[in-house]
Design a protein around this motif. Structure first.
Motif, PDB file in Angstrom:
ATOM      1  N   ASP A 202       0.807  -1.221   0.000  1.00 58.06           N
ATOM      2  CA  ASP A 202       0.000   0.000   0.000  1.00 58.06           C
ATOM      3  C   ASP A 202       0.841   1.272   0.000  1.00 58.06           C
ATOM      4  OD1 ASP A 202      -2.353  -1.497   0.098  1.00 58.06           O
ATOM      5  OD2 ASP A 202      -2.278  -1.623   2.287  1.00 58.06           O
ATOM      6  N   VAL A 203       2.154   1.114   0.070  1.00 58.69           N
ATOM      7  CA  VAL A 203       3.038   2.287   0.091  1.00 58.69           C
ATOM      8  C   VAL A 203       3.513   2.567  -1.333  1.00 58.69           C
ATOM      9  CG1 VAL A 203       5.193   3.246   0.979  1.00 58.69           C
ATOM     10  CG2 VAL A 203       3.764   1.813   2.455  1.00 58.69           C
ATOM     11  N   PRO A 204       3.304   3.775  -1.847  1.00 61.99           N
ATOM     12  CA  PRO A 204       3.683   4.085  -3.232  1.00 61.99           C
ATOM     13  C   PRO A 204       5.186   4.206  -3.405  1.00 61.99           C
ATOM     14  CG  PRO A 204       2.954   6.074  -2.133  1.00 61.99           C
ATOM     15  CD  PRO A 204       2.700   4.943  -1.166  1.00 61.99           C
ATOM     16  N   THR A 205       5.627   4.191  -4.645  1.00 67.08           N
ATOM     17  CA  THR A 205       7.035   4.441  -4.947  1.00 67.08           C
ATOM     18  C   THR A 205       7.270   5.948  -5.015  1.00 67.08           C
ATOM     19  OG1 THR A 205       6.754   4.524  -7.346  1.00 67.08           O
ATOM     20  CG2 THR A 205       7.067   2.345  -6.364  1.00 67.08           C
ATOM     21  N   ILE A 206       8.523   6.338  -4.872  1.00 64.47           N
ATOM     22  CA  ILE A 206       8.865   7.752  -5.037  1.00 64.47           C
ATOM     23  C   ILE A 206       8.609   8.172  -6.479  1.00 64.47           C
ATOM     24  CG2 ILE A 206      10.817   9.374  -5.092  1.00 64.47           C
ATOM     25  CD1 ILE A 206      11.905   7.992  -2.598  1.00 64.47           C
ATOM     26  N   ALA A 207       8.864   7.242  -7.405  1.00 61.73           N
ATOM     27  CA  ALA A 207       8.661   7.548  -8.824  1.00 61.73           C
ATOM     28  C   ALA A 207       7.200   7.880  -9.124  1.00 61.73           C
ATOM     29  CB  ALA A 207       9.124   6.373  -9.681  1.00 61.73           C
ATOM     30  N   GLU A 208       6.272   7.129  -8.550  1.00 65.58           N
ATOM     31  CA  GLU A 208       4.856   7.398  -8.806  1.00 65.58           C
ATOM     32  C   GLU A 208       4.331   8.546  -7.960  1.00 65.58           C
ATOM     33  OE1 GLU A 208       1.817   4.503  -7.074  1.00 65.58           O
ATOM     34  OE2 GLU A 208       3.648   3.322  -6.816  1.00 65.58           O
ATOM     35  N   SER A 209       5.182   9.032  -7.050  1.00 69.36           N
ATOM     36  CA  SER A 209       4.789  10.148  -6.186  1.00 69.36           C
ATOM     37  C   SER A 209       5.263  11.496  -6.724  1.00 69.36           C
ATOM     38  CB  SER A 209       5.341   9.938  -4.771  1.00 69.36           C
ATOM     39  OG  SER A 209       4.850   8.734  -4.209  1.00 69.36           O
ATOM     40  N   GLY A 210       5.742  11.499  -7.967  1.00 72.02           N
ATOM     41  CA  GLY A 210       6.100  12.773  -8.583  1.00 72.02           C
ATOM     42  C   GLY A 210       7.509  12.885  -9.125  1.00 72.02           C
ATOM     43  N   LEU A 211       8.438  12.042  -8.639  1.00 76.44           N
ATOM     44  CA  LEU A 211       9.818  12.094  -9.126  1.00 76.44           C
ATOM     45  C   LEU A 211      10.019  10.948 -10.109  1.00 76.44           C
ATOM     46  CD1 LEU A 211      11.789  12.942  -5.855  1.00 76.44           C
ATOM     47  CD2 LEU A 211      10.836  14.496  -7.563  1.00 76.44           C
ATOM     48  N   GLN A 212       9.579  11.153 -11.325  1.00 73.95           N
ATOM     49  CA  GLN A 212       9.588  10.097 -12.331  1.00 73.95           C
ATOM     50  C   GLN A 212      10.998   9.559 -12.557  1.00 73.95           C
ATOM     51  OE1 GLN A 212       7.705  11.325 -15.965  1.00 73.95           O
ATOM     52  NE2 GLN A 212       5.698  11.604 -15.027  1.00 73.95           N
ATOM     53  N   GLY A 213      11.088   8.219 -12.639  1.00 73.96           N
ATOM     54  CA  GLY A 213      12.362   7.564 -12.905  1.00 73.96           C
ATOM     55  C   GLY A 213      13.233   7.366 -11.680  1.00 73.96           C
ATOM     56  N   PHE A 214      12.797   7.851 -10.502  1.00 74.07           N
ATOM     57  CA  PHE A 214      13.610   7.692  -9.288  1.00 74.07           C
ATOM     58  C   PHE A 214      13.717   6.210  -8.935  1.00 74.07           C
ATOM     59  CE2 PHE A 214      14.679   7.468  -4.858  1.00 74.07           C
ATOM     60  CZ  PHE A 214      15.476   8.573  -4.613  1.00 74.07           C
ATOM     61  N   ASP A 215      14.934   5.723  -8.833  1.00 78.25           N
ATOM     62  CA  ASP A 215      15.164   4.317  -8.499  1.00 78.25           C
ATOM     63  C   ASP A 215      16.424   4.217  -7.660  1.00 78.25           C
ATOM     64  OD1 ASP A 215      15.250   1.574  -8.294  1.00 78.25           O
ATOM     65  OD2 ASP A 215      15.910   1.234 -10.353  1.00 78.25           O
ATOM     66  N   ALA A 216      16.263   3.877  -6.397  1.00 78.59           N
ATOM     67  CA  ALA A 216      17.400   3.711  -5.496  1.00 78.59           C
ATOM     68  C   ALA A 216      17.359   2.339  -4.850  1.00 78.59           C
ATOM     69  CB  ALA A 216      17.415   4.807  -4.439  1.00 78.59           C
ATOM     70  N   SER A 217      17.044   1.343  -5.671  1.00 81.87           N
ATOM     71  CA  SER A 217      17.059  -0.030  -5.177  1.00 81.87           C
ATOM     72  C   SER A 217      18.492  -0.522  -5.051  1.00 81.87           C
ATOM     73  CB  SER A 217      16.300  -0.949  -6.138  1.00 81.87           C
ATOM     74  OG  SER A 217      14.933  -0.666  -6.149  1.00 81.87           O
ATOM     75  N   LEU A 218      18.678  -1.506  -4.199  1.00 84.22           N
ATOM     76  CA  LEU A 218      19.959  -2.196  -4.082  1.00 84.22           C
ATOM     77  C   LEU A 218      19.838  -3.507  -4.858  1.00 84.22           C
ATOM     78  CD1 LEU A 218      20.568  -1.613  -0.267  1.00 84.22           C
ATOM     79  CD2 LEU A 218      21.393  -0.253  -2.198  1.00 84.22           C
ATOM     80  N   TYR A 219      20.740  -3.704  -5.797  1.00 84.77           N
ATOM     81  CA  TYR A 219      20.666  -4.882  -6.665  1.00 84.77           C
ATOM     82  C   TYR A 219      21.749  -5.886  -6.313  1.00 84.77           C
ATOM     83  CZ  TYR A 219      17.256  -2.576  -9.654  1.00 84.77           C
ATOM     84  OH  TYR A 219      16.117  -1.975 -10.128  1.00 84.77           O
ATOM     85  N   TYR A 220      21.369  -7.157  -6.345  1.00 82.28           N
ATOM     86  CA  TYR A 220      22.285  -8.257  -6.072  1.00 82.28           C
ATOM     87  C   TYR A 220      22.435  -9.118  -7.323  1.00 82.28           C
ATOM     88  CZ  TYR A 220      20.502  -7.074  -1.382  1.00 82.28           C
ATOM     89  OH  TYR A 220      20.101  -6.412  -0.250  1.00 82.28           O
ATOM     90  N   GLY A 221      23.631  -9.687  -7.503  1.00 80.43           N
ATOM     91  CA  GLY A 221      23.844 -10.596  -8.616  1.00 80.43           C
ATOM     92  C   GLY A 221      25.041 -11.476  -8.334  1.00 80.43           C
ATOM     93  N   LEU A 222      25.343 -12.359  -9.256  1.00 78.44           N
ATOM     94  CA  LEU A 222      26.528 -13.206  -9.138  1.00 78.44           C
ATOM     95  C   LEU A 222      27.553 -12.775 -10.165  1.00 78.44           C
ATOM     96  CD1 LEU A 222      25.190 -16.856  -8.592  1.00 78.44           C
ATOM     97  CD2 LEU A 222      25.954 -15.191  -6.884  1.00 78.44           C
ATOM     98  N   ILE A 223      28.818 -12.742  -9.732  1.00 77.22           N
ATOM     99  CA  ILE A 223      29.923 -12.378 -10.601  1.00 77.22           C
ATOM    100  C   ILE A 223      31.029 -13.412 -10.485  1.00 77.22           C
ATOM    101  CG2 ILE A 223      29.518  -9.884 -10.644  1.00 77.22           C
ATOM    102  CD1 ILE A 223      31.497  -9.601  -8.326  1.00 77.22           C
ATOM    103  N   ALA A 224      31.848 -13.495 -11.530  1.00 82.38           N
ATOM    104  CA  ALA A 224      33.028 -14.348 -11.531  1.00 82.38           C
ATOM    105  C   ALA A 224      34.208 -13.501 -11.979  1.00 82.38           C
ATOM    106  CB  ALA A 224      32.822 -15.530 -12.490  1.00 82.38           C
ATOM    107  N   PRO A 225      35.443 -13.969 -11.773  1.00 83.21           N
ATOM    108  CA  PRO A 225      36.592 -13.194 -12.257  1.00 83.21           C
ATOM    109  C   PRO A 225      36.562 -13.065 -13.777  1.00 83.21           C
ATOM    110  CG  PRO A 225      37.275 -14.914 -10.712  1.00 83.21           C
ATOM    111  CD  PRO A 225      35.844 -15.184 -11.041  1.00 83.21           C
TER     112      PRO A 225
END
Length: 291
Positions: A202-225
């Motif tokens: 029920d909590v909106p995103t900052i992007a839908e609250s007026g700051l279009q494109g705002f994205d401050a998520s933390l992303y995880y992935g796998l990496i190799a050398p």
């Protein structure tokens, strides 16, 4: 699997969930090695310097691949050149929370309040240079307002002061705030991802609250050398995507506020490039320094 932070944090939780499931599908035990230090750069550098034979992989993270290279000038690795991306795991947004007595009930009202009271609105974070600090600086820059940063020694102390009414607002991980939002001790104004989270539907995103494109998520992935043979990368990507498709893994990740976002190695490589470009600019603008 080298995880560049201490056990118990979000990176370790996400990494261990994936390691457990991939151990089953690969038929090989994946040993988790929490190698901490210098904001995650010690463990991430160890991945970069490992033999590119597929037997050492690492947990990639926005903090180490996008924020760290600028914040820690001597990190010892290039996020674009020193790794072979395997694939993305998921993303975990922060939440923008305020004390219930704070007059703003929406992001728009908060921005209006800050403009009417320039330089007088404080926000708490887990510490200088942390993702919650840089997210606050990003928000202020995007909204055209001035926020005063109040660093704490961790998310817990920041939320204690917020609930106690000593500061009016904070940016903090959703797993740490959603129970207090549900209990009325905090008011959730927004989440920092592009889409809403299942933990706070029920909590909106900052992007839908007026700051279009705002994205401050933390992303995880796998990496190799860098230099790890492509057939190995493809096999690991296949098993990672299979793990993310399982109900068990999706449930465990979502309980920690992480939304699974599987993709190809190429998808993750493009994302790492874009994410580092974005966060490097934000770190420089914020003036955050290595602690």
């Amino acid at each position: 699997m080298i995880i560049p932070f201490a056990p118990g944090g979000s990176t370790s939780i996400v990494g261990r969930v994936i390691a457990d499931k991939m151990s089953e599908t690969l038929g090989e035990k994946i040993i988790v090695d929490n190698r901490v230090g210098a904001g995650g750069t010690v463990g991430t550098r160890a991945v970069a310097k490992s033999a590119p034979d597929g037997y050492t992989i690492g947990l990639g993270y926005t903090g180490t691949l996008a924020i760290g290279p600028t914040l820690y000038g001597k990190g010892g690795y290039d996020p674009r050149k020193d790794f072979a991306p395997i694939g993305m795991i998921g993303n975990s947004p922060n939440s923008l929370v305020v004390h219930p007595s704070f007059p703003a009930k929406t992001v728009a009202e908060l921005i209006a309040y800050a403009k009417a009271n320039p330089g007088k609105l404080n926000f708490g974070s887990a510490g200088a240079g942390t993702a919650s600090h840089i997210t606050g600086e990003y928000f202020g820059h995007a909204a055209g307002i001035t926020l005063v940063h109040v660093p704490y020694k961790g998310t817990g102390p920041a939320l204690v002061d917020l609930i106690g009414g000593h500061i009016p607002m904070a940016f903090a991980p959703i797993p740490a705030t959603h129970a207090n939002i549900a209990g009325g001790q905090l008011r959730g104004l927004a989440v920092t991802s592009l889409t809403r989270t299942s933990l706070l539907p029920d909590v909106p995103t900052i992007a839908e609250s007026g700051l279009q494109g705002f994205d401050a998520s933390l992303y995880y992935g796998l990496i190799a050398p860098a230099g790890t043979p492509r057939p190995i990368i493809d096999r690991l990507n296949k098993e990672l995507r299979a793990a993310l498709a399982s109900d068990e893994v999706r449930k465990r990740l979502q309980q920690d506020g992480t939304e699974p976002t599987p993709g190809t190695p190429e998808d993750y490589a493009v994302f790492i490039d874009q994410d580092e470009t974005k966060w490097s600019r934000i770190v420089k603008t914020s003036g955050a320094k290595e602690e």
